[in-house]
Write a protein that holds these residues in place. Structure first.
Motif, PDB file in Angstrom:
ATOM      1  N   GLU A  86       1.007  -1.212   0.030  1.00  0.00           N
ATOM      2  CA  GLU A  86      -0.034   0.072  -0.082  1.00  0.00           C
ATOM      3  C   GLU A  86       0.766   1.173  -0.005  1.00  0.00           C
ATOM      4  O   GLU A  86       0.435   2.307  -0.667  1.00  0.00           O
ATOM      5  N   ARG A  87       2.016   1.489   0.902  1.00  0.00           N
ATOM      6  CA  ARG A  87       2.883   2.250   0.859  1.00  0.00           C
ATOM      7  C   ARG A  87       3.578   2.614  -0.588  1.00  0.00           C
ATOM      8  O   ARG A  87       3.730   3.871  -0.861  1.00  0.00           O
ATOM      9  N   ARG A  88       3.900   1.599  -1.249  1.00  0.00           N
ATOM     10  CA  ARG A  88       4.594   1.595  -2.517  1.00  0.00           C
ATOM     11  C   ARG A  88       3.374   2.264  -3.574  1.00  0.00           C
ATOM     12  O   ARG A  88       3.695   3.201  -4.411  1.00  0.00           O
ATOM     13  N   HIS A  89       2.429   1.778  -3.350  1.00  0.00           N
ATOM     14  CA  HIS A  89       1.105   2.158  -4.384  1.00  0.00           C
ATOM     15  C   HIS A  89       1.095   3.824  -4.024  1.00  0.00           C
ATOM     16  O   HIS A  89       0.894   4.471  -5.043  1.00  0.00           O
ATOM     17  N   ARG A  90       0.920   4.110  -2.974  1.00  0.00           N
ATOM     18  CA  ARG A  90       0.752   5.507  -2.467  1.00  0.00           C
ATOM     19  C   ARG A  90       1.723   6.448  -2.882  1.00  0.00           C
ATOM     20  O   ARG A  90       1.724   7.517  -3.562  1.00  0.00           O
ATOM     21  N   THR A  91       3.055   5.997  -2.606  1.00  0.00           N
ATOM     22  CA  THR A  91       4.185   6.796  -3.312  1.00  0.00           C
ATOM     23  C   THR A  91       4.346   6.872  -4.692  1.00  0.00           C
ATOM     24  O   THR A  91       4.568   7.970  -5.236  1.00  0.00           O
ATOM     25  N   ARG A  92       3.738   5.817  -5.356  1.00  0.00           N
ATOM     26  CA  ARG A  92       3.964   5.916  -6.941  1.00  0.00           C
ATOM     27  C   ARG A  92       3.001   6.882  -7.302  1.00  0.00           C
ATOM     28  O   ARG A  92       3.042   7.700  -8.224  1.00  0.00           O
ATOM     29  N   ARG A  93       1.704   6.846  -6.789  1.00  0.00           N
ATOM     30  CA  ARG A  93       0.647   7.961  -7.125  1.00  0.00           C
ATOM     31  C   ARG A  93       0.964   9.291  -6.903  1.00  0.00           C
ATOM     32  O   ARG A  93       0.931  10.094  -7.748  1.00  0.00           O
ATOM     33  N   LEU A  94       1.713   9.568  -5.565  1.00  0.00           N
ATOM     34  CA  LEU A  94       2.238  11.012  -5.466  1.00  0.00           C
ATOM     35  C   LEU A  94       3.270  11.224  -6.316  1.00  0.00           C
ATOM     36  O   LEU A  94       3.109  12.395  -6.775  1.00  0.00           O
ATOM     37  N   ILE A  95       4.023  10.368  -6.841  1.00  0.00           N
ATOM     38  CA  ILE A  95       5.036  10.808  -7.863  1.00  0.00           C
ATOM     39  C   ILE A  95       4.312  11.225  -9.329  1.00  0.00           C
ATOM     40  O   ILE A  95       4.753  12.040  -9.836  1.00  0.00           O
ATOM     41  N   GLU A  96       3.398  10.174  -9.452  1.00  0.00           N
ATOM     42  CA  GLU A  96       2.801  10.508 -10.832  1.00  0.00           C
ATOM     43  C   GLU A  96       2.066  11.965 -10.644  1.00  0.00           C
ATOM     44  O   GLU A  96       2.086  12.578 -11.707  1.00  0.00           O
ATOM     45  N   LEU A  97       1.365  12.376  -9.570  1.00  0.00           N
ATOM     46  CA  LEU A  97       0.646  13.530  -9.408  1.00  0.00           C
ATOM     47  C   LEU A  97       1.689  14.831  -9.655  1.00  0.00           C
ATOM     48  O   LEU A  97       1.414  15.914 -10.157  1.00  0.00           O
ATOM     49  N   GLY A  98       2.678  14.520  -8.778  1.00  0.00           N
ATOM     50  CA  GLY A  98       3.955  15.471  -9.133  1.00  0.00           C
ATOM     51  C   GLY A  98       4.346  15.809 -10.237  1.00  0.00           C
ATOM     52  O   GLY A  98       4.653  16.981 -10.883  1.00  0.00           O
ATOM     53  N   GLY A  99       4.444  14.731 -11.079  1.00  0.00           N
ATOM     54  CA  GLY A  99       4.890  14.667 -12.510  1.00  0.00           C
ATOM     55  C   GLY A  99       3.811  15.533 -13.318  1.00  0.00           C
ATOM     56  O   GLY A  99       4.212  16.282 -14.339  1.00  0.00           O
ATOM     57  N   LEU A 100       2.644  15.447 -13.081  1.00  0.00           N
ATOM     58  CA  LEU A 100       1.633  16.244 -13.935  1.00  0.00           C
ATOM     59  C   LEU A 100       1.931  17.695 -13.660  1.00  0.00           C
ATOM     60  O   LEU A 100       1.862  18.585 -14.557  1.00  0.00           O
ATOM     61  N   VAL A 101       2.250  18.029 -12.432  1.00  0.00           N
ATOM     62  CA  VAL A 101       2.593  19.399 -12.049  1.00  0.00           C
ATOM     63  C   VAL A 101       3.888  19.832 -12.874  1.00  0.00           C
ATOM     64  O   VAL A 101       4.057  21.045 -13.679  1.00  0.00           O
ATOM     65  N   VAL A 102       4.794  19.169 -12.998  1.00  0.00           N
ATOM     66  CA  VAL A 102       6.004  19.509 -14.034  1.00  0.00           C
ATOM     67  C   VAL A 102       5.474  19.350 -15.449  1.00  0.00           C
ATOM     68  O   VAL A 102       6.121  20.512 -16.275  1.00  0.00           O
ATOM     69  N   LYS A 103       4.809  18.389 -15.922  1.00  0.00           N
ATOM     70  CA  LYS A 103       4.427  18.279 -17.359  1.00  0.00           C
ATOM     71  C   LYS A 103       3.646  19.544 -17.902  1.00  0.00           C
ATOM     72  O   LYS A 103       3.690  20.370 -18.681  1.00  0.00           O
ATOM     73  N   ALA A 104       2.802  20.043 -16.983  1.00  0.00           N
ATOM     74  CA  ALA A 104       1.914  21.331 -17.082  1.00  0.00           C
ATOM     75  C   ALA A 104       2.824  22.669 -16.879  1.00  0.00           C
ATOM     76  O   ALA A 104       2.242  23.711 -17.114  1.00  0.00           O
ATOM     77  N   ARG A 105       4.176  22.555 -16.596  1.00  0.00           N
ATOM     78  CA  ARG A 105       5.035  23.728 -16.648  1.00  0.00           C
ATOM     79  C   ARG A 105       4.684  24.596 -15.415  1.00  0.00           C
ATOM     80  O   ARG A 105       5.213  25.855 -15.308  1.00  0.00           O
ATOM     81  N   ILE A 106       3.972  24.067 -14.459  1.00  0.00           N
ATOM     82  CA  ILE A 106       3.460  24.876 -13.093  1.00  0.00           C
ATOM     83  C   ILE A 106       4.746  25.179 -12.382  1.00  0.00           C
ATOM     84  O   ILE A 106       5.161  26.566 -11.896  1.00  0.00           O
ATOM     85  N   VAL A 107       5.950  24.363 -12.107  1.00  0.00           N
ATOM     86  CA  VAL A 107       6.974  24.537 -11.597  1.00  0.00           C
ATOM     87  C   VAL A 107       7.758  25.730 -12.058  1.00  0.00           C
ATOM     88  O   VAL A 107       8.057  26.523 -11.557  1.00  0.00           O
TER      89      VAL A 107
END
Length: 85
Positions: free
Chosen positions: A7-28
């Motif tokens: 469960e922890r690994r799934h949660r970590t992967r999900r958080l990383i993917e969501l962070g990736g969306l912030v980067v892909k959208a050039r928000i950072v």
């Protein structure tokens, strides 16, 4: 592997993917990595989704996101074709 580890690994992967969306959208990039600004923008999005315009905003943003993913996939396929030559 224990259930909590999976469960922890799934949660970590999900958080990383969501962070990736912030980067892909050039928000950072566009906010110069200003986290209070990014957080404020996300709070604004949450408020918008909870308002009477929420369904309209969700539909509009979903269409825009699907279009962006499709464009990115088309670009990657074109790049793969050029690399094969």
């Amino acid at each position: 592997m224990r259930t909590w580890q999976v469960e922890r690994r799934h949660r970590t992967r999900r958080l990383i993917e969501l962070g990736g969306l912030v980067v892909k959208a050039r928000i950072v990039e566009l906010t110069n990595d200003d986290r209070p600004t990014i957080h404020g923008a996300m709070l604004w999005i949450a408020e918008k989704l909870q308002s009477y315009e929420g369904e309209h905003a969700r539909n509009l943003w979903a269409a825009k996101g699907k279009h962006a993913f499709a464009e990115r996939n088309d670009e990657q396929k074109g790049s793969e074709r050029r690399d094969r030559r």
